[in-house]
Design a protein around this motif. Structure first.
Motif, PDB file in Angstrom:
ATOM      1  N   SER A 166      54.816  12.722  64.175  1.00 26.05           N
ATOM      2  CA  SER A 166      54.180  13.960  64.651  1.00 26.05           C
ATOM      3  C   SER A 166      54.532  15.121  63.735  1.00 26.05           C
ATOM      4  O   SER A 166      53.695  15.993  63.472  1.00 26.05           O
ATOM      5  CB  SER A 166      54.629  14.276  66.077  1.00 26.05           C
ATOM      6  N   ASP A 230      47.410  10.827  68.391  1.00 26.52           N
ATOM      7  CA  ASP A 230      48.702  10.154  68.404  1.00 26.52           C
ATOM      8  C   ASP A 230      48.573   8.838  69.154  1.00 26.52           C
ATOM      9  O   ASP A 230      47.825   8.745  70.122  1.00 26.52           O
ATOM     10  CB  ASP A 230      49.724  11.066  69.101  1.00 26.52           C
ATOM     11  N   ARG A 349      64.607  10.891  66.610  1.00 28.77           N
ATOM     12  CA  ARG A 349      64.640  11.516  67.922  1.00 28.77           C
ATOM     13  C   ARG A 349      65.918  11.132  68.670  1.00 28.77           C
ATOM     14  O   ARG A 349      66.548  11.962  69.315  1.00 28.77           O
ATOM     15  CB  ARG A 349      63.422  11.143  68.755  1.00 28.77           C
TER      16      ARG A 349
HETATM   17 MG   LIG Z   1      54.972  11.494  67.962  1.00 28.26          MG
END
Ligand SMILES: [Mg+2]
Ligand SMILES: Nc1ncnc2c1ncn2[C@@H]1O[C@H](COP(=O)(O)OP(=O)(O)OP(=O)(O)O)[C@@H](O)[C@H]1O
Length: 431
Positions: A166, A230, A349
């Motif tokens: 992203s 996405d 993440r």
């Molecule tokens: Mg993403």
């Protein structure tokens, strides 16, 4: 004389050219203008032309027009060209002053909010998202971003969960000619088959039971800008033909409407599954894949770029420490070791979340190994008896992800979870 008496500074000009030149070079709060300048003209054309030029120069500068020949048509035309109000001659002093005062006040508010917006844009461009990396494994990624961002080419970004797909999509938009236009993101993974078309293409009132009003779709919202699809691997097979047609022609119809709308959106898509496998399995149309992957950017998992771990960890530590006003500055060596040894199935993440947890747990200036909460995964298998149900669930999900090379669909299948149930848990555990 009237305005001087009201303590306004007044500057006058006697021809359209002089007026325009004065406005171009000095700051004013308001323009009060006549529509006729040359002797014996009554058409208002000179004034209307000047009005258009001033409005184009500064759309926040309020203009009030006045004319002895005011017909409704002329006033309407002046307003249409950007005048904020009009007065007819002969005027009433009180009314004229009230109009001017009002318009100056309104314009002040408008100009202030526009200035704030401009400042925000500047601020945003300082705090722009950046890709932090020094790993050689990422060199091709950076080169590709630089090379293809300015083009209109469709880009497919691949990589495991949390590798930065992203973020790369945003960077491609920011560095494109479309950066001033919208960046619209749709999570296809979260769309049920029932709402897919109305979400992407919009619908008109009455198209189906819940369609109480017209709704604009994401494609139209992204007109002139970038549309980020996405988890593109999750487009239901039954919808792929329609999507392909829109991508090919830029033409679409809102659900329930037969009117064709043309949209100019650059399409960037991302997936964590291998679309070639999906094509082979008959779940993804090959022609759709070819349409999407004009350029493909692959993001390697964090475990394949260990150089980035300390770099990213330091960055996240700084961000979270600042956010929670903690004096944390460094890692004890054992903590850094643990970070480097861990396999990071949730990639960047997961690292981000681990540091957030560490910042919340740690005291003093140094992050210690135990603050990272990686013990269960770095050492021997954890003792299930000592874990809570949630910890067990998170643990099994991590394991399944690692076993399937970060492929969320396969991991979900292995755990007997539906796609959406699996994604909900990934979100819940910050994976
Ligand atoms: Mg993403
Ligand atoms: N190289 C990087 N430098 C700085 N931040 C990064 C980097 N890579 C990822 N991040 C950050 O890590 C988080 C996860 O990245 P991102 O959401 O882009 O991953 P993703 O691949 O899109 O994940 P998913 O498959 O779950 O959608 C984001 O907060 C992102 O800003």
């Amino acid at each position: 004389m009237l305005f001087k008496g009201e303590h306004y500074g007044v500057h006058s000009a006697t021809s359209p050219a002089a007026a325009f030149e004065t406005i171009r070079t000095q700051y004013f709060d308001l323009v009060l203008m006549d529509l006729n300048y040359a002797r014996d003209t009554t058409s208002g054309k000179e004034g209307l032309d000047l009005l258009s030029r001033i409005a184009a120069l500064d759309s926040t500068l309020p203009i009030v027009v006045m004319t002895a020949w005011a017909s409704i048509e002329l006033a309407v035309e002046a307003m249409r060209r950007g005048a904020r109000d009009f007065v007819t001659k002969p005027w009433e002093n009180e009314r004229l002053i009230a109009i001017v005062r009002n318009q100056i006040e309104l314009a002040r508010a408008l100009r202030k909010s526009q200035r704030l917006e401009a400042e925000n844009r500047l601020l945003r461009s300082h705090g722009q998202p950046t890709l932090i990396t020094e790993s050689p494994a990422m060199t091709p990624v950076i080169e590709l971003i630089e090379r293809v961002a300015p083009s209109d080419a469709n880009v497919l970004i691949t990589g495991e969960n949390g590798t930065g797909k992203s973020l790369v999509a945003q960077l491609l938009h920011i560095h494109s000619r479309r950066s001033e236009k919208p960046f619209v993101s749709v999570n296809i993974g979260g769309l049920s088959e029932g709402v897919f078309e109305s979400e992407l293409f919009g619908h008109v009132k009455g198209a189906f039971t819940d369609a109480k009003t017209d709704r604009i779709g994401r494609f139209e919202l992204a007109d002139g800008g970038t549309l980020f699809l996405d988890e593109i691997g999750n487009v239901p097979l039954s919808k792929q033909t329609r999507l392909l047609r829109v991508l090919e022609t830029g033409d679409l119809e809102r659900v329930g409407s037969s009117k064709t709308v043309h949209v100019d959106a650059r399409v960037i898509s991302a997936t964590n599954s291998n679309l070639n496998d999906e094509v082979a399995a008959g779940r993804f149309r090959q022609d759709l894949l070819f349409r999407l992957n004009t350029i493909q950017i692959h993001l390697p998992p964090l475990r394949e770029r260990p150089e980035d771990i300390p770099l990213l960890a330091a960055e996240f530590l700084e961000r979270h420490a600042e956010q929670y006003r903690k004096p944390l500055k460094t890692f004890e060596p054992a903590a850094l070791e643990a970070l480097k040894k861990y396999s990071w199935p949730g990639n960047v993440r997961e690292l981000d979340h681990a540091l957030l947890r560490a910042v919340l747990m740690a005291e003093g200036t140094m992050v210690r190994r135990e603050h990272l909460g990686l013990g269960a995964q770095t050492g021997a298998s954890p003792r299930i008896e000592e874990m809570s149900l949630e910890e067990v669930e998170a643990y099994l999900i991590r394991k399944a992800l690692a076993r399937h090379g970060g492929n969320a669909l396969k991991a979900a299948e292995a755990l007997g979870l539906s796609r959406s149930a699996f994604y909900r848990r990934l979100e819940k555990y910050g994976l």
